[in-house]
Design an enzyme around this catalytic site. Structure first.
Site, PDB file in Angstrom:
ATOM      1  N   ILE A 522       0.633  -1.174  -0.105  1.00 56.44           N
ATOM      2  CA  ILE A 522      -0.028  -0.004   0.038  1.00 56.44           C
ATOM      3  C   ILE A 522       0.824   1.097   0.045  1.00 56.44           C
ATOM      4  CG2 ILE A 522      -2.171  -1.139   0.759  1.00 56.44           C
ATOM      5  CD1 ILE A 522      -1.156  -0.166   3.801  1.00 56.44           C
ATOM      6  N   PHE A 527      13.184   3.378   1.534  1.00 60.82           N
ATOM      7  CA  PHE A 527      13.915   2.362   1.990  1.00 60.82           C
ATOM      8  C   PHE A 527      13.122   1.164   2.184  1.00 60.82           C
ATOM      9  CE2 PHE A 527      16.206   6.230   2.530  1.00 60.82           C
ATOM     10  CZ  PHE A 527      17.424   5.976   2.000  1.00 60.82           C
ATOM     11  N   GLY A 528      12.040   0.831   1.684  1.00 63.17           N
ATOM     12  CA  GLY A 528      11.308  -0.159   1.897  1.00 63.17           C
ATOM     13  C   GLY A 528       9.803  -0.132   1.578  1.00 63.17           C
ATOM     14  N   ASP A 640       8.939  16.107   9.237  1.00 64.22           N
ATOM     15  CA  ASP A 640       8.407  15.757   8.060  1.00 64.22           C
ATOM     16  C   ASP A 640       6.894  15.819   7.926  1.00 64.22           C
ATOM     17  OD1 ASP A 640       8.769  15.363   5.428  1.00 64.22           O
ATOM     18  OD2 ASP A 640       9.414  13.035   5.583  1.00 64.22           O
TER      19      ASP A 640
END
Ligand code: NAG
Ligand code: NAG
Ligand code: NAG
Length: 842
Positions: A522, A527-528, A640
């Site tokens: 989803i 990094f993943g 962020d």
């Protein structure tokens, strides 16, 4: 053509011929073995034999893979690069002399290397050019400084090279690597810089700069009032000129004049310094109707503090053919650089081009250089006007150093210089916008490896008593378990263990994700991946799996688990557990059924949220942030904040995600946390990325951008729009300042909102986006005012509804509480509405 011009042209011609004959230009296409043509010139591969340079160690020659984006001008050259994991140098044999050197850094992924992760120093002929250089940070800084989206870094230097030739050395930081995409080395004329220049504020005093043993770096080169000039328009050194409006303080104050007729250089030397086009346009003072022009035309440039600067102003009177028509004063950094300045008189006529150099040094605290042209009190009002055609700003080396370290300020304090932490953006959307946009934002959106500061203060401190958020203590217990066990926290918390989440086996995770089935992905972050999963007992969860190749350290992963398990709040996405079997690093979160806030605003074809739903979501997110900021004794900075990190559950309750790598706030005796710049372009607090000083007010800024995004339902950066609309924050701010936010509201709201509430909403955003962090409100204040916005809107809706029943009785239903002005500075808890107090008390 007049004899003067002829003479000039022939000098330029001879000079160029001389240079070409002596092969004084070397263009290296790093990591490649072929020659390519780009920017009207031929570039040699640095593997190609027979060239006049050597390379100390080959490093890795890498061809560009994967990315379709290429630079408009340097595209062919940017298809390869050279990477170094050891200190390595190019030795280039050139005759002694003055050289212009350009280093190109195009951030891209080359095989196993991602240029964004590199950190290194570069030295050339004894000058430190960059230190702890990270290309992403540099791009963020430059984009901010020039108010534009930049895709590659080209650093330009002027250096004196002695008999030993030029050696350019790349020195990777411990655990990292270096890279370079292309190198240009060009002989320059000796008279590029005059050693003696006017000192700013020195009342006509001249100063020797000692340039024979100083290096120079170009910071800005602008065609004032004119178009950008491509590098190919400068046949000689291929210097590009940029436009100046992004740097103008108030564009209204100036107007443009142009005149392309027979402009001549006052000094023939200048023909090699500046293309004549630069002189064909200029800015003068605007507003001709005002006879008495008592204002300055001002430009502001972000530069590196604590360096000396050479400011080169280019002039050419294009309109008046007699003296005393335009007399002005020049200020640099608010000090007088020149008085009683009459370009006509200095040049000796109309259409005569020349430049003048000024020197000033910038103190440690200053991050910007101001240039202002304004009235001179000595002159009569009628002659008051100013003019400027071009501008260059050069930074001068100090003790052989030209490097300004942007983000890695705390490298010295760093005890284990392990590679920085990498992070997965939860629910980061895949495939946003056009190809080039993906590449550009790839630099910004996906965090890069950054060096993490391990703070001494954290280790020493053991706060008295129990705190609801014990982030720093949790970190401590991983980094130094013995010390932690002695701490007061450990006494309180050890009984329940540091980890409150559930420990999953890899078998459970595989079962939940059908063995990491791609169809369950989803979200994908730098990094993943994030999978939707179902646990044995039927609970739906989100499973974030770090890509093992990315090498996120186990220690950091553990720290993250411990931090996350301590943060519990209705408006923070909860971590349910983790799995760390078989080198897997997996986090399990509560599943947020409605996905990201952004997906409900635009781009996904979902039905639009109502104004009330939008404000509710903003209030929820503000609560989550307020808790992060105030819930711990030192608070946490998210770093962020963006609409992809605000997730919605089944009932559209908004929660903040991805706070796992947030920073703890400053301690009492500090006002900020110094840190590598991290965050997402378009949301980044400009103050933060200029100064790398993180405060909670940086989150407030980003949240302000989120508010605009919610109202206007468009991406924060949209390169497909006209230039002045690309950046949402700037564009919407212009409308807000004119109190016309309504004009750019999401049309799908169909006017179904109270203008009163929008007005208030706009005021909040304006406060959040204040330039100076200190004048932004706290999250608590933002929350308080958003609640008021909601009340205004609900009152309006009630009235509209009752009106439609034909009864006006409830029309004047009143707002139940009155409001303080949005304050500047720290919040006062006693003035908060009860809902906020509850947040704090729970
Ligand atoms: C240069 O590149 C060509 C084509 O990619 C390759 O066949 C050749 O072996 C390379 N030469 C060297 C010296 O690396
Ligand atoms: C122009 O700028 C200078 C330096 O900042 C300042 O001293 C001066 O008062 C300004 N003049 C006007 C008219 O604003
Ligand atoms: C210089 O002048 C500008 C514009 O007037 C002002 O914003 C800035 O704060 C001044 N800088 C200093 C150091 O006084």
């Amino acid at each position: 053509m007049s004899p003067v011009v002829l003479a000039v042209v022939s000098i330029a011609f001879i000079n160029l011929q001389f240079l070409q004959a002596h092969g004084s230009e070397l263009l290296l296409n790093c990591g490649s073995n072929g020659t390519v043509d780009a920017d009207g010139r031929r570039w040699n591969g640095d593997i190609a034999p027979g060239s006049n340079f050597t390379l100390s160690s080959p490093g890795f020659a890498a061809s560009l893979t994967g990315n379709s984006y290429t630079d408009e001008i340097f595209g062919p050259v940017y298809r390869s690069a050279r990477f170094f994991n050891l200190t390595s140098w190019y030795h280039i044999s050139v005759l002694p002399g003055n050289y212009c050197i350009r280093l190109h850094f195009f951030p891209s992924t080359f095989g196993n290397f991602s240029a964004n992760n590199s950190v290194f120093d570069v030295t050339a002929s004894g000058f430190k050019l960059v230190s702890k250089f990270n290309v992403s940070e540099e791009i963020v800084w430059r984009s901010s400084a020039s108010n534009s989206v930049i895709s590659a870094v080209v650093k330009e230097y002027f250096l004196v090279i002695g008999v030993r030739g030029l050696q350019i050395e790349f020195d990777p930081s411990p655990g990292s690597f270096a890279f370079v995409t292309a190198i240009e080395v060009m002989l320059t004329p000796d008279n590029l810089f005059n050693d003696t220049v006017n000192k700013v504020g020195g009342a006509g005093e001249q100063l020797p700069l000692g340039l024979s043993n100083r290096g120079v770096e170009t910071m800005y080169r602008l065609n004032i009032g004119g178009p950008a000039l491509k590098s190919s328009s400068d046949q000689y050194l291929h210097r590009p000129w940029y436009t100046d409006e992004a740097f103008m303080f108030s564009t209204n104050a100036a107007q443009i004049v142009s005149n392309a007729s027979s402009i001549m250089y006052v000094s023939s030397n200048d023909s090699l310094l500046v293309p004549i086009d630069v002189y064909e346009t200029a800015r003068i003072m605007g507003n001709n109707m005002v006879v008495d022009k008592r204002f300055n035309v001002s430009w502001r440039f972000y530069v590196h503090p604590n360096f000396d600067y050479l400011v080169r102003l280019h002039f050419c009177e294009l309109v008046y053919d007699k003296p005393n028509q335009r007399i002005f004063k020049i200020y640099i950094n608010n000090k007088t650089a020149a008085e009683n300045y009459d370009v006509y008189v200095r040049a000796g006529g109309i259409n005569k081009a020349y430049h003048e150099d000024y020197f000033d040094d910038l103190p440690l605290q200053a991050d910007s250089l101001w240039l202002q042209l304004g009235p001179d009190s000595m002159t009569s009002a009628s002659g008051t006007d100013a003019l400027l055609n071009g501008l260059e700003i050069f930074k001068l080396s100090k003790n052989g150093n030209l490097a300004y370290v942007l983000g890695h300020i705390d490298m010295a304090n760093q005890r284990d210089s392990s590679k920085g932490k990498k992070k997965i953006d939860l629910w980061e959307e895949v495939g946003i916008g056009s190809a080039s946009f993906v590449v550009l934002t790839g630099v910004f959106l996906f965090s890069w490896c950054y060096i993490r500061k391990k703070r001494k203060a954290v280790d020493k401190e053991a706060p008295p008593g129990w705190h609801p958020l014990v982030l720093h203590e949790a970190m401590k217990s991983t980094t130094d378990a013995r010390a932690a066990s002695k701490s007061s926290l450990a006494r309180n918390a050890s009984s329940i263990g540091h980890r409150m989440g559930r420990r999953f086996s890899i078998a459970e995770i595989r079962a939940a994700t059908k063995n990491f089935d791609e169809s369950l992905v989803i979200g994908t972050g730098g990094f993943g991946k994030v999978y939707k999963g179902e646990l044995g007992e039927g609970t739906t969860v989100a499973i974030k799996r770090a890509n093992p190749l990315c090498g996120q350290g186990l220690k950091e992963f553990e720290t993250e688990i411990e931090m996350l398990s301590k943060l519990r709040h209705r408006h923070l996405v909860a971590m349910i557990g983790y799995c760390e079997e078989q080198k897997e690093m997996i986090l399990v979160y509560e599943y947020m059924a409605k996905g990201t806030l952004r997906s409900h605003l635009y781009g996904n074809g979902l039905s639009p949220l109502t104004w009330k739903q939008r404000i509710d979501a903003c209030i929820g997110a503000a609560r989550g942030l307020h808790y992060l900021h105030t819930g711990a004794d030192r608070g946490i900075i998210h770093r962020d904040v963006k609409t992809t990190n605000i997730l919605l559950d089944d009932n559209f309750v908004a929660k903040i995600a991805d706070f796992g790598l947030s920073k703890t706030g400053p301690t009492l005796d500090q006002t900020h946390v110094s840190t590598a710049v991290k965050g997402s372009f378009g949301y980044l607090d400009p103050e933060y990325f200029r100064r790398q000083q993180l405060t909670q007010k940086s989150d407030v800024y980003s949240f302000g951008v989120v508010l605009f995004e919610v109202a206007c339902a468009r991406p924060v950066i949209d390169p497909t729009l006209p230039k002045d609309q690309i950046n949402l924050a700037e564009w919407a701010m212009r409308w807000q300042r004119q109190r016309s936010l309504e004009a750019i509201m999401d049309p799908r709201l169909d006017g179904d909102f109270s203008s009163e509430s929008l007005k208030k909403f706009g005021e909040i955003v304006e406060k959040c986006l204040a330039d100076d962090g200190r004048s932004r409100p706290s999250m608590g204040e933002v929350l308080w005012h958003l609640e008021y916005v909601l009340q205004l809107h609900e009152t309006y809706k009630r009235n509209v509804d009752s009106e439609s029943f034909g009864s006006g009785e409830l029309r004047f239903a009143d707002i139940s509480f009155s409001l303080p002005h949005i304050g500047e500075g720290e919040e006062e808890l006693h003035s908060k509405p009860s809902s906020i107090r509850e947040e704090l008390d729970t």
